[in-house]
Motif scaffolding. Structure first.
Motif, PDB file in Angstrom:
ATOM      1  N   ASP A  26       0.827  -1.208   0.000  1.00  0.00           N
ATOM      2  CA  ASP A  26       0.000   0.000   0.000  1.00  0.00           C
ATOM      3  C   ASP A  26       0.864   1.264   0.000  1.00  0.00           C
ATOM      4  N   ALA A  27       1.968   1.240   0.751  1.00  0.00           N
ATOM      5  CA  ALA A  27       2.827   2.422   0.845  1.00  0.00           C
ATOM      6  C   ALA A  27       3.509   2.730  -0.480  1.00  0.00           C
ATOM      7  N   LEU A  28       3.768   1.698  -1.293  1.00  0.00           N
ATOM      8  CA  LEU A  28       4.479   1.898  -2.558  1.00  0.00           C
ATOM      9  C   LEU A  28       3.531   1.969  -3.755  1.00  0.00           C
ATOM     10  N   ALA A  29       2.246   2.130  -3.477  1.00  0.00           N
ATOM     11  CA  ALA A  29       1.260   2.119  -4.558  1.00  0.00           C
ATOM     12  C   ALA A  29       1.482   3.224  -5.575  1.00  0.00           C
ATOM     13  N   SER A  30       2.110   4.315  -5.171  1.00  0.00           N
ATOM     14  CA  SER A  30       2.290   5.450  -6.086  1.00  0.00           C
ATOM     15  C   SER A  30       3.616   5.416  -6.831  1.00  0.00           C
ATOM     16  N   ILE A  31       4.408   4.369  -6.612  1.00  0.00           N
ATOM     17  CA  ILE A  31       5.730   4.286  -7.237  1.00  0.00           C
ATOM     18  C   ILE A  31       5.825   3.007  -8.066  1.00  0.00           C
ATOM     19  N   PRO A  32       6.341   3.083  -9.294  1.00  0.00           N
ATOM     20  CA  PRO A  32       6.569   1.859 -10.063  1.00  0.00           C
ATOM     21  C   PRO A  32       7.473   0.904  -9.296  1.00  0.00           C
ATOM     22  N   VAL A  33       7.110  -0.357  -9.328  1.00  0.00           N
ATOM     23  CA  VAL A  33       7.833  -1.393  -8.590  1.00  0.00           C
ATOM     24  C   VAL A  33       8.311  -2.468  -9.559  1.00  0.00           C
ATOM     25  N   VAL A  34       9.551  -2.910  -9.383  1.00  0.00           N
ATOM     26  CA  VAL A  34      10.043  -4.081 -10.093  1.00  0.00           C
ATOM     27  C   VAL A  34      10.118  -5.208  -9.067  1.00  0.00           C
ATOM     28  N   LEU A  35       9.291  -6.195  -9.261  1.00  0.00           N
ATOM     29  CA  LEU A  35       9.223  -7.329  -8.352  1.00  0.00           C
ATOM     30  C   LEU A  35      10.114  -8.435  -8.909  1.00  0.00           C
ATOM     31  N   LEU A  36      11.209  -8.712  -8.204  1.00  0.00           N
ATOM     32  CA  LEU A  36      12.170  -9.706  -8.671  1.00  0.00           C
ATOM     33  C   LEU A  36      12.033 -10.985  -7.856  1.00  0.00           C
ATOM     34  N   GLY A  73      -3.384  -1.260  -7.058  1.00  0.00           N
ATOM     35  CA  GLY A  73      -3.246  -0.178  -8.020  1.00  0.00           C
ATOM     36  C   GLY A  73      -1.817   0.168  -8.369  1.00  0.00           C
ATOM     37  N   CYS A  74      -0.873  -0.736  -8.064  1.00  0.00           N
ATOM     38  CA  CYS A  74       0.538  -0.466  -8.326  1.00  0.00           C
ATOM     39  C   CYS A  74       0.887  -0.658  -9.792  1.00  0.00           C
ATOM     40  N   ASP A  75       1.837   0.140 -10.257  1.00  0.00           N
ATOM     41  CA  ASP A  75       2.466  -0.062 -11.551  1.00  0.00           C
ATOM     42  C   ASP A  75       3.612  -1.041 -11.301  1.00  0.00           C
ATOM     43  N   VAL A  76       3.406  -2.326 -11.583  1.00  0.00           N
ATOM     44  CA  VAL A  76       4.371  -3.354 -11.197  1.00  0.00           C
ATOM     45  C   VAL A  76       4.858  -4.129 -12.410  1.00  0.00           C
ATOM     46  N   THR A  77       6.162  -4.345 -12.447  1.00  0.00           N
ATOM     47  CA  THR A  77       6.798  -5.187 -13.441  1.00  0.00           C
ATOM     48  C   THR A  77       7.436  -6.355 -12.703  1.00  0.00           C
ATOM     49  N   SER A  78       7.348  -7.546 -13.265  1.00  0.00           N
ATOM     50  CA  SER A  78       7.927  -8.704 -12.579  1.00  0.00           C
ATOM     51  C   SER A  78       9.084  -9.280 -13.384  1.00  0.00           C
TER      52      SER A  78
END
Length: 256
Positions: A26-36, A73-78
């Motif tokens: 939830d805290a990182l919802a506003s930041i693009p995340v790369v999930l490795l 609602g995260c912008d997430v790339t895996s």
């Protein structure tokens, strides 16, 4: 809406039951995340062999983790990696995907307050923008924290935190959400660990621009090992002066 000026890498060890706390999601919802999602292999096991044997299961587990971020609602790339050297893989992915911070996971049942260890004025503006993005849309509060080596340096530490506070306010953070503290201690790591016990997330910086060297070998990793909270490590590449020169007094950027 995500802020593409920033990106956070979150390495997760698959097949080991490691997960990302919902509070962090939830805290990182506003930041693009790369999930490795990664699996470190013994030397005798080839990466192609592991991918053939475990790939489907690994992708399914990674997809479950990705879904948690998407639902928030995260912008997430895996990314999925079978590797013999997880540190090298983390560094490569962080560089390839232009991640300016890496999250060292620890449990986070509650996330209300952030402790930000500030050592120098190196790229305080970048740190402020990143923190402002994290705080956006949340009720999180933060404490700027500096450890002075002796009383003669306390005033300089107070001035440093005032500079950081001004940058945060300029980045759109309500000043009422910002606290600050300067302590005198000849063991910065111990002082930060003690202060972190009263907060839910620790933000620190690399001492050098290398995840491989720093996140798992320097003070930031020691902090992560000694705290029970997650640690967000801002990569040194984003903390260096624009001209690539040394910081004032020859100190390196990083956590106090």
């Amino acid at each position: 809406m995500s802020d593409r000026d920033h990106c956070v890498l979150i390495p997760v060890a698959i097949f080991e039951g490691e997960s990302v706390p919902q509070t962090i999601v939830d805290a990182l919802a506003s930041i693009p995340v790369v999930l490795l999602g990664y699996r470190e292999l013994p030397d005798q096991t080839g990466t192609d062999q592991a991918r053939t044997q475990y790939g489907d299961r690994a992708r399914a587990e990674l997809e479950e983790l990705r879904t948690v971020f998407e639902e928030a609602g995260c912008d997430v790339t895996s990314r999925l990696a079978f590797t013999h050297d997880r540190l090298e893989t983390f560094e490569r992915v962080a560089v390839d995907d232009s991640c300016d911070a890496v999250l060292v996971l620890n449990p986070a049942p509650v996330l209300e307050t952030i402790l930000v260890a500030v050592r120098s004025e190196v790229n305080v503006e970048h740190i402020a923008r990143l923190l402002a993005t994290i705080l956006d849309g949340t009720t999180l509060e933060l404490t700027l924290f500096h450890v002075a080596p002796d009383e003669s340096k306390r005033a300089a530490g107070t001035e440093l935190l005032e500079t950081a506070r001004s940058e945060l306010i300029a980045a759109g953070v309500d000043g009422g959400r910002i606290d600050s503290a300067v302590v005198v201690d000849d063991s910065p790591t111990d002082a930060i660990v003690e202060a972190a016990a009263d907060h839910d997330l620790l933000v620190a910086g690399e001492s050098r621009p290398s995840i491989r060297r720093v996140i798992f070998r320097d003070r930031a990793k020691r902090l992560a090992r000694r705290t029970v909270d997650p640690v967000l490590v801002i990569r040194g590449e984003y903390l260096e002066p624009a001209d690539g020169g040394d910081t004032a007094g020859g100190s390196q950027p990083g956590p106090n």
